[in-house]
Scaffold this active site. Structure first.
Site, PDB file in Angstrom:
ATOM      1  N   TYR A  52      32.637  82.921   1.901  1.00  8.73           N
ATOM      2  CA  TYR A  52      31.892  82.639   0.672  1.00  8.73           C
ATOM      3  C   TYR A  52      30.730  83.603   0.463  1.00  8.73           C
ATOM      4  O   TYR A  52      29.926  83.850   1.360  1.00  8.73           O
ATOM      5  CB  TYR A  52      31.328  81.206   0.688  1.00  8.73           C
ATOM      6  CG  TYR A  52      30.461  80.913  -0.524  1.00  8.73           C
ATOM      7  CD1 TYR A  52      31.031  80.702  -1.773  1.00  8.73           C
ATOM      8  CD2 TYR A  52      29.069  80.903  -0.414  1.00  8.73           C
ATOM      9  CE1 TYR A  52      30.238  80.460  -2.888  1.00  8.73           C
ATOM     10  CE2 TYR A  52      28.272  80.650  -1.519  1.00  8.73           C
ATOM     11  CZ  TYR A  52      28.862  80.440  -2.758  1.00  8.73           C
ATOM     12  OH  TYR A  52      28.083  80.222  -3.856  1.00  8.73           O
ATOM     13  N   HIS A  82      22.269  84.989 -13.597  1.00 13.67           N
ATOM     14  CA  HIS A  82      21.438  83.862 -13.178  1.00 13.67           C
ATOM     15  C   HIS A  82      20.004  83.963 -13.711  1.00 13.67           C
ATOM     16  O   HIS A  82      19.230  83.019 -13.556  1.00 13.67           O
ATOM     17  CB  HIS A  82      21.409  83.760 -11.654  1.00 13.67           C
ATOM     18  CG  HIS A  82      22.680  83.198 -11.071  1.00 13.67           C
ATOM     19  ND1 HIS A  82      23.900  83.813 -11.228  1.00 13.67           N
ATOM     20  CD2 HIS A  82      22.911  82.083 -10.333  1.00 13.67           C
ATOM     21  CE1 HIS A  82      24.831  83.093 -10.609  1.00 13.67           C
ATOM     22  NE2 HIS A  82      24.265  82.043 -10.063  1.00 13.67           N
ATOM     23  N   ASN A 194      19.294  82.959  -3.530  1.00 14.72           N
ATOM     24  CA  ASN A 194      19.365  81.662  -2.861  1.00 14.72           C
ATOM     25  C   ASN A 194      18.098  81.490  -2.029  1.00 14.72           C
ATOM     26  O   ASN A 194      17.732  82.379  -1.256  1.00 14.72           O
ATOM     27  CB  ASN A 194      20.597  81.581  -1.947  1.00 14.72           C
ATOM     28  CG  ASN A 194      21.725  80.815  -2.583  1.00 14.72           C
ATOM     29  OD1 ASN A 194      21.632  79.614  -2.775  1.00 14.72           O
ATOM     30  ND2 ASN A 194      22.785  81.531  -2.934  1.00 14.72           N
ATOM     31  N   TYR A 278     -15.119  48.923  -5.219  1.00 12.75           N
ATOM     32  CA  TYR A 278     -14.163  49.654  -4.375  1.00 12.75           C
ATOM     33  C   TYR A 278     -14.282  51.173  -4.493  1.00 12.75           C
ATOM     34  O   TYR A 278     -14.098  51.899  -3.516  1.00 12.75           O
ATOM     35  CB  TYR A 278     -12.728  49.257  -4.743  1.00 12.75           C
ATOM     36  CG  TYR A 278     -12.315  47.874  -4.293  1.00 12.75           C
ATOM     37  CD1 TYR A 278     -13.168  47.042  -3.593  1.00 12.75           C
ATOM     38  CD2 TYR A 278     -11.033  47.418  -4.583  1.00 12.75           C
ATOM     39  CE1 TYR A 278     -12.769  45.785  -3.188  1.00 12.75           C
ATOM     40  CE2 TYR A 278     -10.622  46.149  -4.183  1.00 12.75           C
ATOM     41  CZ  TYR A 278     -11.493  45.336  -3.494  1.00 12.75           C
ATOM     42  OH  TYR A 278     -11.097  44.097  -3.103  1.00 12.75           O
ATOM     43  N   ARG A 281     -17.156  51.957  -1.996  1.00 15.07           N
ATOM     44  CA  ARG A 281     -17.031  51.625  -0.571  1.00 15.07           C
ATOM     45  C   ARG A 281     -15.657  51.948   0.008  1.00 15.07           C
ATOM     46  O   ARG A 281     -15.494  52.000   1.229  1.00 15.07           O
ATOM     47  CB  ARG A 281     -17.389  50.171  -0.314  1.00 15.07           C
ATOM     48  CG  ARG A 281     -16.520  49.111  -0.943  1.00 15.07           C
ATOM     49  CD  ARG A 281     -17.058  47.732  -0.565  1.00 15.07           C
ATOM     50  NE  ARG A 281     -16.635  46.683  -1.461  1.00 15.07           N
ATOM     51  CZ  ARG A 281     -15.858  45.670  -1.097  1.00 15.07           C
ATOM     52  NH1 ARG A 281     -15.417  45.581   0.138  1.00 15.07           N
ATOM     53  NH2 ARG A 281     -15.527  44.747  -1.980  1.00 15.07           N
ATOM     54  N   PHE A 326      19.325  75.926   1.306  1.00 16.91           N
ATOM     55  CA  PHE A 326      18.647  76.242   0.048  1.00 16.91           C
ATOM     56  C   PHE A 326      18.188  74.995  -0.703  1.00 16.91           C
ATOM     57  O   PHE A 326      17.497  75.099  -1.717  1.00 16.91           O
ATOM     58  CB  PHE A 326      19.604  77.010  -0.862  1.00 16.91           C
ATOM     59  CG  PHE A 326      20.944  76.331  -1.006  1.00 16.91           C
ATOM     60  CD1 PHE A 326      21.075  75.146  -1.705  1.00 16.91           C
ATOM     61  CD2 PHE A 326      22.067  76.852  -0.381  1.00 16.91           C
ATOM     62  CE1 PHE A 326      22.296  74.498  -1.809  1.00 16.91           C
ATOM     63  CE2 PHE A 326      23.304  76.208  -0.483  1.00 16.91           C
ATOM     64  CZ  PHE A 326      23.412  75.023  -1.204  1.00 16.91           C
ATOM     65  N   GLU A 410      27.714  71.844  -7.426  1.00 17.71           N
ATOM     66  CA  GLU A 410      26.335  71.546  -7.039  1.00 17.71           C
ATOM     67  C   GLU A 410      25.980  70.199  -7.678  1.00 17.71           C
ATOM     68  O   GLU A 410      25.307  70.131  -8.705  1.00 17.71           O
ATOM     69  CB  GLU A 410      25.415  72.682  -7.484  1.00 17.71           C
ATOM     70  CG  GLU A 410      25.807  73.992  -6.801  1.00 17.71           C
ATOM     71  CD  GLU A 410      25.239  75.237  -7.458  1.00 17.71           C
ATOM     72  OE1 GLU A 410      24.384  75.097  -8.355  1.00 17.71           O
ATOM     73  OE2 GLU A 410      25.656  76.341  -7.083  1.00 17.71           O
TER      74      GLU A 410
END
Length: 496
Positions: A52, A82, A194, A278, A281, A326, A410
């Site tokens: 791959y 991309h 990646n 609050y 303190r 990734f 994905e």
């Protein structure tokens, strides 16, 4: 000297390299690791076995075999297809941090990229050749594909660099520096895009801001408590030793330091009040919880910046594992947690501002001695309230969502890039809220004179007064607020 791929990165070291105060380079050992891994990729690229990203297509096209003659075209196509980010460009500093983190990861010797490519990225870093990267478009799994593609388009002569405030075509800048575009070979495009460096860069810048804001929140809280003439007893060491959260103990210790030798604190030791609200303190419990979240993100970010997060990971001449290093989930969830933690610093600060204008315990309403004709500090608390609610709306965790991409290949993504961006937005709002609280606290302290305060609080009071005068009659407060915000952003206040 920091050695890429060998030494351990930290937030401080990344920022020092980015600012040029720490030199970084490759050692002979790191170079040998890079070259050895590249040789393994060359063997696999020439193999008939489908591996791959080396001799196959990407994502759902992983079943398509690519010939050696098509390898370079495949890697170039990967970057240009991309690079589909949108929105405003990220800060230039973020682009530089992304490159620093990517070089360190690639230099570990598991990514199969050539030395020439890494050295070109280092050249970009050292010469402030900073690529233009849009802020939107990453889903944070398969890494930060879109932003990393934009980041490395200039390697192949595409995309843009920052030149001053202008966006200039990369090919023009490369020509000016007598640099030729690089022809990417097998695995190299994939190694570049990646990874989690976009998420990581936002975590790093956020952590650096938050470290200071945590300390400043303690200072602002202490100044407000002094103005309110609250009690120091909730910060006693024994009280926190029996519920020993790290952040709580640290904040309580800091509060004791901030009240040291305060004449104002001593002046009301025997008052009739039993307890404070609050937001006064419970400062150790609230600020401390935010510190605990900060420590958690710091730990994970440091692991990530010293990890290999591309894909596939090259282990031998016959094995390149297509795993999930990734995937941004480890950082995404922690970033969302830290966003809530940061937001709470503003939430409690706004409540302290409100207490100071209520007109109790010797303070005039709205912190003005001539109310009615003058509104005093009525309205800045509207601003803190608006910022607090904005932060609350930003606390939705993107890591709780996932939209499948790549035709379902994905099918679970982290959305961590959005987590990182929102974390920094929240911190930007915290800077503004704390600036306003400091303005309120300084005004309240005026009504406690001639009492004096600790050395560190007196120093910060003087710094505030160097920019913002005591409010006697109504005036435009915008300039005062902006002056204090600038001091917060520049980390000018003394916090330790």
């Amino acid at each position: 000297m920091f050695v890429y791929g060998i030494d351990k990165l930290t937030v401080d070291k990344v920022m020092a390299i980015a600012k040029g105060s720490l030199k970084a380079s490759l050692s002979d050992y790191a170079i040998s690791k890079i070259q050895d891994c590249r040789k393994k990729v060359d063997v696999m690229a020439a193999s008939s076995k489908a591996i791959y990203g080396i001799n196959t297509g990407f994502g759902p096209l992983c079943d398509v075999k690519i010939s050696p003659e098509q390898t370079s075209t495949l890697q170039r196509n990967l970057l240009i297809t991309h690079a589909v980010g949108v929105g405003k460009p990220i800060d230039r500093e973020l682009s530089k941090i992304m490159m620093i983190c990517k070089v360190h990861a690639l230099s570990r010797g598991f990514s199969g990229i050539r030395l020439d490519v890494i050295e070109r990225i280092i050249y970009f870093i050292e010469n402030d050749l900073l690529p233009v990267v849009p802020e939107q478009g990453s889903v944070g799994a398969s890494g930060d594909l879109a932003p990393l593609s934009h980041l490395f388009l200039p390697l192949i002569g595409e995309g843009e660099f920052w030149v001053g405030n202008d966006l200039v075509p990369a090919k023009d800048v490369l020509e000016k520096y007598n640099l030729k575009p690089i022809e990417l070979l097998a695995k190299e495009g994939l190694a570049l895009i990646n990874g989690t460096q976009f998420i990581l860069a936002h975590a790093i810048t956020g952590l650096q801001k938050m470290a200071y804001l945590l300390d400043l929140a303690d200072v602002a809280g202490a100044m407000s408590l002094e103005g309110y003439q609250g009690s120091e007893s909730p910060f006693k060491e024994l009280l926190h030793s029996i519920r020993p959260f790290k952040g709580n103990i640290e904040v309580a210790e800091r509060m004791r330091m901030l009240f040291k030798n305060s004449k104002n604190i001593k002046s009301h030791e025997n008052c009739a009040r039993v307890q404070d609200p609050y937001s006064m303190r419970c400062i150790p419990q609230v600020h401390g919880a935010s510190r605990n979240a900060y420590y958690h993100l710091s730990e994970l970010a440091e692991i990530e910046m010293n990890s290999v997060t591309d894909n596939p990971i090259v282990l031998s001449e016959t094995e390149a594992i297509s795993g999930g290093n990734f995937h941004g989930q480890p950082l995404a969830m922690a970033l969302d947690y830290c966003s809530i933690a940061a937001s709470e610093l503003g939430n409690i600060a706004d409540r302290r501002c409100y207490l100071l204008i209520e007109g109790k315990f010797g303070l005039p309403r709205l912190l003005t001695a001539s109310g009615g004709l003058n509104s005093g500090f009525m309205i800045p608390q509207y601003t803190t309230a608006a910022l607090v609610t904005e932060n609350k709306s930003l606390c939705f965790p993107p890591s709780a969502d996932s939209i499948p991409t790549s035709l379902g290949q994905e099918d679970h993504v982290s959305m961590g890039s959005i987590s990182g961006r929102k974390f920094n937005q929240i911190l930007g709002n915290i800077e503004k809220i704390l600036a306003i609280e400091l303005m309120y606290a300084a005004q309240a302290m005026e009504f406690r004179r001639p009492n004096t305060f600790s050395k560190i609080i007196e120093s910060n009071f003087k710094m505030i007064r160097s920019k913002v005068a005591k409010l006697e009659e109504d005036r435009i407060l915008k300039d005062d607020i902006y002056a204090l915000i600038e001091m917060v952003k520049n980390q000018a206040f003394i916090v330790k």
